[in-house]
Design a protein around this motif. Structure first.
Motif, PDB file in Angstrom:
ATOM      1  N   THR A   1       0.811  -1.220   0.000  1.00 44.69           N
ATOM      2  CA  THR A   1       0.000   0.000   0.000  1.00 44.69           C
ATOM      3  C   THR A   1       0.843   1.268   0.000  1.00 44.69           C
ATOM      4  N   GLY A   2       2.107   1.148  -0.370  1.00 49.94           N
ATOM      5  CA  GLY A   2       2.955   2.330  -0.475  1.00 49.94           C
ATOM      6  C   GLY A   2       4.062   2.417   0.541  1.00 49.94           C
ATOM      7  N   GLY A   3       4.120   1.460   1.464  1.00 52.41           N
ATOM      8  CA  GLY A   3       5.188   1.464   2.458  1.00 52.41           C
ATOM      9  C   GLY A   3       4.834   2.296   3.678  1.00 52.41           C
ATOM     10  N   ASN A   4       5.704   2.248   4.660  1.00 51.73           N
ATOM     11  CA  ASN A   4       5.482   2.942   5.924  1.00 51.73           C
ATOM     12  C   ASN A   4       6.120   4.333   5.900  1.00 51.73           C
ATOM     13  N   THR A   5       5.306   5.349   6.089  1.00 56.88           N
ATOM     14  CA  THR A   5       5.822   6.716   6.207  1.00 56.88           C
ATOM     15  C   THR A   5       5.353   7.367   7.508  1.00 56.88           C
ATOM     16  N   THR A   6       4.771   6.571   8.401  1.00 51.99           N
ATOM     17  CA  THR A   6       4.296   7.091   9.680  1.00 51.99           C
ATOM     18  C   THR A   6       5.458   7.160  10.666  1.00 51.99           C
ATOM     19  N   LEU A   7       5.679   8.327  11.232  1.00 58.43           N
ATOM     20  CA  LEU A   7       6.797   8.502  12.151  1.00 58.43           C
ATOM     21  C   LEU A   7       6.401   8.034  13.549  1.00 58.43           C
ATOM     22  N   PRO A   8       7.262   7.275  14.223  1.00 58.65           N
ATOM     23  CA  PRO A   8       6.974   6.860  15.602  1.00 58.65           C
ATOM     24  C   PRO A   8       6.815   8.064  16.526  1.00 58.65           C
TER      25      PRO A   8
ATOM     26  N   PRO B   1      14.204   0.350   6.843  1.00 58.56           N
ATOM     27  CA  PRO B   1      13.797   1.526   6.072  1.00 58.56           C
ATOM     28  C   PRO B   1      13.819   2.822   6.878  1.00 58.56           C
ATOM     29  N   SER B   2      14.356   3.855   6.262  1.00 56.82           N
ATOM     30  CA  SER B   2      14.345   5.196   6.857  1.00 56.82           C
ATOM     31  C   SER B   2      13.035   5.860   6.450  1.00 56.82           C
ATOM     32  N   TYR B   3      12.017   5.657   7.270  1.00 61.48           N
ATOM     33  CA  TYR B   3      10.652   6.040   6.926  1.00 61.48           C
ATOM     34  C   TYR B   3      10.470   7.542   6.780  1.00 61.48           C
ATOM     35  N   ASP B   4      11.339   8.334   7.415  1.00 67.30           N
ATOM     36  CA  ASP B   4      11.182   9.790   7.352  1.00 67.30           C
ATOM     37  C   ASP B   4      11.652  10.385   6.036  1.00 67.30           C
ATOM     38  N   VAL B   5      12.537   9.689   5.334  1.00 70.17           N
ATOM     39  CA  VAL B   5      13.068  10.212   4.074  1.00 70.17           C
ATOM     40  C   VAL B   5      12.793   9.275   2.900  1.00 70.17           C
ATOM     41  N   LYS B   6      11.991   8.250   3.129  1.00 72.72           N
ATOM     42  CA  LYS B   6      11.608   7.291   2.089  1.00 72.72           C
ATOM     43  C   LYS B   6      12.823   6.626   1.439  1.00 72.72           C
ATOM     44  N   VAL B   7      13.749   6.205   2.269  1.00 66.77           N
ATOM     45  CA  VAL B   7      14.870   5.382   1.816  1.00 66.77           C
ATOM     46  C   VAL B   7      14.644   3.987   2.376  1.00 66.77           C
ATOM     47  N   PRO B   8      14.460   2.958   1.544  1.00 65.73           N
ATOM     48  CA  PRO B   8      13.942   1.681   2.023  1.00 65.73           C
ATOM     49  C   PRO B   8      14.965   0.664   2.511  1.00 65.73           C
ATOM     50  N   VAL B   9      16.224   1.009   2.531  1.00 69.29           N
ATOM     51  CA  VAL B   9      17.228   0.000   2.879  1.00 69.29           C
ATOM     52  C   VAL B   9      18.065   0.452   4.069  1.00 69.29           C
ATOM     53  N   GLY B  10      18.999  -0.395   4.499  1.00 68.26           N
ATOM     54  CA  GLY B  10      19.873  -0.057   5.611  1.00 68.26           C
ATOM     55  C   GLY B  10      21.273  -0.591   5.357  1.00 68.26           C
TER      56      GLY B  10
ATOM     57  N   PHE C   1       9.556  10.875  17.506  1.00 62.80           N
ATOM     58  CA  PHE C   1      10.645  10.935  16.522  1.00 62.80           C
ATOM     59  C   PHE C   1      10.465  12.148  15.630  1.00 62.80           C
ATOM     60  N   THR C   2      11.542  12.867  15.384  1.00 66.33           N
ATOM     61  CA  THR C   2      11.538  14.027  14.500  1.00 66.33           C
ATOM     62  C   THR C   2      12.193  13.665  13.179  1.00 66.33           C
ATOM     63  N   SER C   3      11.540  13.973  12.080  1.00 66.16           N
ATOM     64  CA  SER C   3      12.095  13.656  10.771  1.00 66.16           C
ATOM     65  C   SER C   3      13.487  14.243  10.626  1.00 66.16           C
ATOM     66  N   GLY C   4      14.411  13.428  10.153  1.00 60.35           N
ATOM     67  CA  GLY C   4      15.795  13.848   9.998  1.00 60.35           C
ATOM     68  C   GLY C   4      16.696  13.373  11.107  1.00 60.35           C
ATOM     69  N   ASP C   5      16.118  12.953  12.239  1.00 53.90           N
ATOM     70  CA  ASP C   5      16.946  12.375  13.294  1.00 53.90           C
ATOM     71  C   ASP C   5      17.634  11.121  12.756  1.00 53.90           C
ATOM     72  N   SER C   6      18.844  10.878  13.183  1.00 53.59           N
ATOM     73  CA  SER C   6      19.612   9.775  12.616  1.00 53.59           C
ATOM     74  C   SER C   6      19.412   8.449  13.353  1.00 53.59           C
ATOM     75  N   MET C   7      18.828   8.474  14.546  1.00 54.78           N
ATOM     76  CA  MET C   7      18.526   7.246  15.284  1.00 54.78           C
ATOM     77  C   MET C   7      17.034   6.961  15.138  1.00 54.78           C
ATOM     78  N   ARG C   8      16.706   5.967  14.324  1.00 47.10           N
ATOM     79  CA  ARG C   8      15.316   5.701  13.981  1.00 47.10           C
ATOM     80  C   ARG C   8      14.750   4.559  14.835  1.00 47.10           C
ATOM     81  N   PRO C   9      13.723   4.844  15.641  1.00 44.70           N
ATOM     82  CA  PRO C   9      13.118   3.796  16.472  1.00 44.70           C
ATOM     83  C   PRO C   9      12.436   2.734  15.620  1.00 44.70           C
ATOM     84  N   ASN C  10      12.364   1.530  16.151  1.00 44.96           N
ATOM     85  CA  ASN C  10      11.671   0.430  15.495  1.00 44.96           C
ATOM     86  C   ASN C  10      10.162   0.664  15.590  1.00 44.96           C
TER      87      ASN C  10
END
Length: 454
Positions: free
Chosen positions: A55-62, A398-407, A65-74
Motif C-alpha cells: 500500500t505504499g510502504g510505511n511513512t508514519t513517524l513513531p 527503512p528510513s521512513y522519514d526520508v523514504k529510503v527503504p534500505v539499511g 521521533f523528529t524527521s531527519g533524526d539519525s537514530m530511527r526507532p523500530n
C-alpha cells in the motif's frame, strides 16, 4: 525479442539464461502501478494473506521521533513472533529457507528464526517510482548484461527477464543520494570469540540519484556509486582510508579504487579492491564483492533469473542497525537470534555460475532479491567442488522519514571455517545520516590523505 514477465511459484524455475537488450513490451509496462508496483513487485497479498498487499510502504513517524533524526526507532517494537523455526521444525519449511540458514539449523540446536508479521514497509519518492516506469520502456543492458544504458534515476528493469537485469536492479536500488554513518565491523571466530575488525566512518554517494529533475539518459562511464571510508579502529588500522567508484558500464570504465596508508603517507591507486580480493575491512572474512551481499561488476559470471518465491528473510531490522549494544549481537556460532527479525516476503532468485575463462573463489552463487526494494537480502556461495562455502544476509531498516527503504548492515557466514562477520551496526555512533553531497574535491583521491590521518 524480449521475453514476457513470468512469476513463478515457490518450487518452479525458468529454464533459460536469456539476456535481453530491449525495452519491455507496452502491455507489461502498463501493469506497473496497477497490478504491479512501480518497481515491479506484486501488489496483491499472497494466497493466505501472510504477505499483505503493498500500500505504499510505511511513512508514519513513531511517537517522539523528529524527521531527519539519525537514530530511527523500530516502529514494530511491540510485536511478538508469530512462530519460531528451529532444528525441530525446519523440515516443514524447505522452500522458504536459504541453504545457509538450513545448514545453520542443522548444525546448531539453539539457532532459530523468530518470525514476525510481515510489513511491506519500503517507501520511495514519487520521482523514483515514475522514473522506474519510464525505465521499463527504455533502459537496456550492454555487453551481454555487464553494462547498462538509457536509464533514468530509478529501478532500471522493473520487469526483468534476465539475471543480469535483476542484479542491476540491486546495484541501482534507491538508497538516497548521500549518506554518512560510523559503524563497527566484527568477526566472530569458530571458538566464539568476537573481535573488532574495524570501525569506520563511511560516506556513500549515489550520483545517479542526485538530480530528481534529470531527464537525460546516463553516460556509460558515469559513476553511479562511490564510497569513502576512514578507519578509526582498531589501532593497527587507524588512519587508513579507501575510496571506491563504480561506473554504469564497467567494460567502458572499470572500478577505480584508491587507498591511503598512514605508514606510507601517500595515496595510491589500488586496482584490486574488487571481485574476490579479501576485504581488509572485515579482516579478510569476506570478499570485496560480498559487500551488501553483492557489489561490483557482473562480468565474471553467467546470470540466470530463476524466478520468484516466498522466503523467510531478515526485514525491518532496526535492532541490528540502530541498537547501541553491539556486544549482545555477536554471540558464538551465529548472530544472536533474539536480535534478528524474520519476515515472510517474496524474493527474486538469481543464480550466478562462474564463466569457464574466469577466476573467483565462488564457483556458484545464489542471490535472493527483495521484490519491494530490489535489495539483495541473502545469498548462498559455493566453492569449486560444489560445496556450500559461505552465505550472506542483509538487514534492511527503512528510513521512513526520508523514504529510503534500505539499511547499511549485512553479514556473512563462513560455513567451512565456522566463523562469521557482521558489519554496518551504526547504533553506537548515532545512526544513519542523510547529508548534502560532498564537493568534488572531497571525492578526489587526494582527499584521502586528509580523512585518513590519525
Amino acid at each position: 525479442m524480449r521475453l514476457p514477465l513470468i512469476l513463478l511459484s515457490a518450487s518452479a524455475t525458468l529454464g533459460f539464461s536469456y539476456v535481453a537488450h530491449a525495452a519491455a513490451p507496452a502491455d507489461q509496462v502498463a501493469k506497473l502501478g496497477q497490478s504491479l508496483t512501480h518497481l515491479g513487485a506484486e501488489k496483491a497479498a499472497n494466497a493466505d494473506g501472510s504477505i499483505p498487499e503493498y500500500t505504499g510502504g510505511n511513512t508514519t513517524l513513531p511517537a517522539g521521533f523528529t524527521s531527519g533524526d539519525s537514530m530511527r526507532p523500530n516502529p514494530y517494537a511491540d510485536e511478538k513472533p508469530t512462530q519460531v523455526i528451529d532444528a525441530k521444525n525446519a523440515a516443514q519449511h524447505p522452500e522458504r529457507l536459504t541453504a545457509t540458514v538450513t545448514e545453520l539449523l542443522k548444525r546448531f540446536p539453539d539457532f532459530k528464526l523468530n518470525v514476525y508479521p510481515t510489513h511491506r514497509s519500503a517507501a520511495l519518492p514519487q520521482w523514483v517510482l515514475d522514473n522506474s516506469v519510464k525505465n521499463a520502456a527504455n533502459a537496456s543492458t550492454t555487453g551481454d548484461g555487464v553494462g547498462i544504458a538509457n536509464a533514468l534515476p530509478g529501478t532500471p528493469f522493473p520487469i526483468p527477464v534476465s539475471g543480469s537485469e535483476a542484479m542491476w536492479n540491486h546495484l541501482l536500488r534507491y538508497q538516497g543520494s548521500t549518506a554518512n554513518s560510523k559503524f563497527d565491523n566484527w568477526n566472530v571466530d569458530s571458538n566464539g570469540t568476537a573481535t573488532l575488525a574495524t570501525t569506520g566512518d563511511a560516506t556513500i554517494s549515489y550520483p545517479f540519484y542526485q538530480d530528481p529533475a534529470r531527464t537525460t539518459v546516463s553516460d556509460p562511464k558515469e559513476v553511479f556509486y562511490r564510497v569513502k571510508v576512514a578507519y578509526t579502529a582498531p589501532a593497527r588500522r587507524a588512519g587508513e582510508a579507501v575510496l571506491i567508484q563504480d561506473a554504469l558500464d564497467p567494460l567502458a570504465q572499470p572500478r577505480r579504487g584508491w587507498q591511503y596508508l598512514p605508514g606510507q603517507r601517500r595515496v595510491k591507486l589500488a586496482p584490486d579492491l574488487s571481485y574476490d580480493t579479501p576485504n581488509p575491512g572485515s579482516a579478510g572474512a569476506s570478499t570485496y564483492d560480498d559487500t551488501y551481499v553483492f557489489s561490483g561488476a557482473l562480468d565474471r559470471y553467467d546470470w540466470k533469473l530463476v524466478g520468484k518465491k516466498e522466503m523467510y528473510i531478515p526485514y525491518n531490522s532496526y535492532a541490528i542497525v540502530y541498537d547501541i549494544d553491539v556486544g549482545k549481537m555477536t554471540t558464538p556460532n551465529f548472530v544472536n537470534p533474539e536480535t534478528v527479525r524474520w519476515e515472510l516476503h517474496r524474493v527474486w532468485v538469481v543464480e550466478a555460475t562462474l564463466k569457464p575463462d574466469m577466476r573467483h573463489i565462488y564457483q556458484k552463487r545464489t542471490f535472493f532479491l527483495d521484490e519491494d526494494t530490489w535489495a539483495a537480502v541473502a545469498s548462498d556461495e559455493y566453492d569449486a567442488r560444489g560445496g556450500l562455502f559461505r552465505g550472506s544476509l542483509a538487514f534492511l531498516a527503512p528510513s521512513y522519514d526520508v523514504k529510503v527503504p534500505v539499511g547499511p548492515a549485512h553479514m556473512i557466514y563462513d560455513l567451512i571455517g565456522g566463523s562469521y562477520n557482521i558489519t554496518g551496526m551504526t547504533g553506537p555512533y548515532g545512526g544513519v545520516k542523510y547529508i548534502p553531497d560532498l564537493t568534488s574535491m572531497q571525492w578526489s583521491p587526494e582527499s584521502l590523505s586528509g580523512s585518513g590521518i590519525r
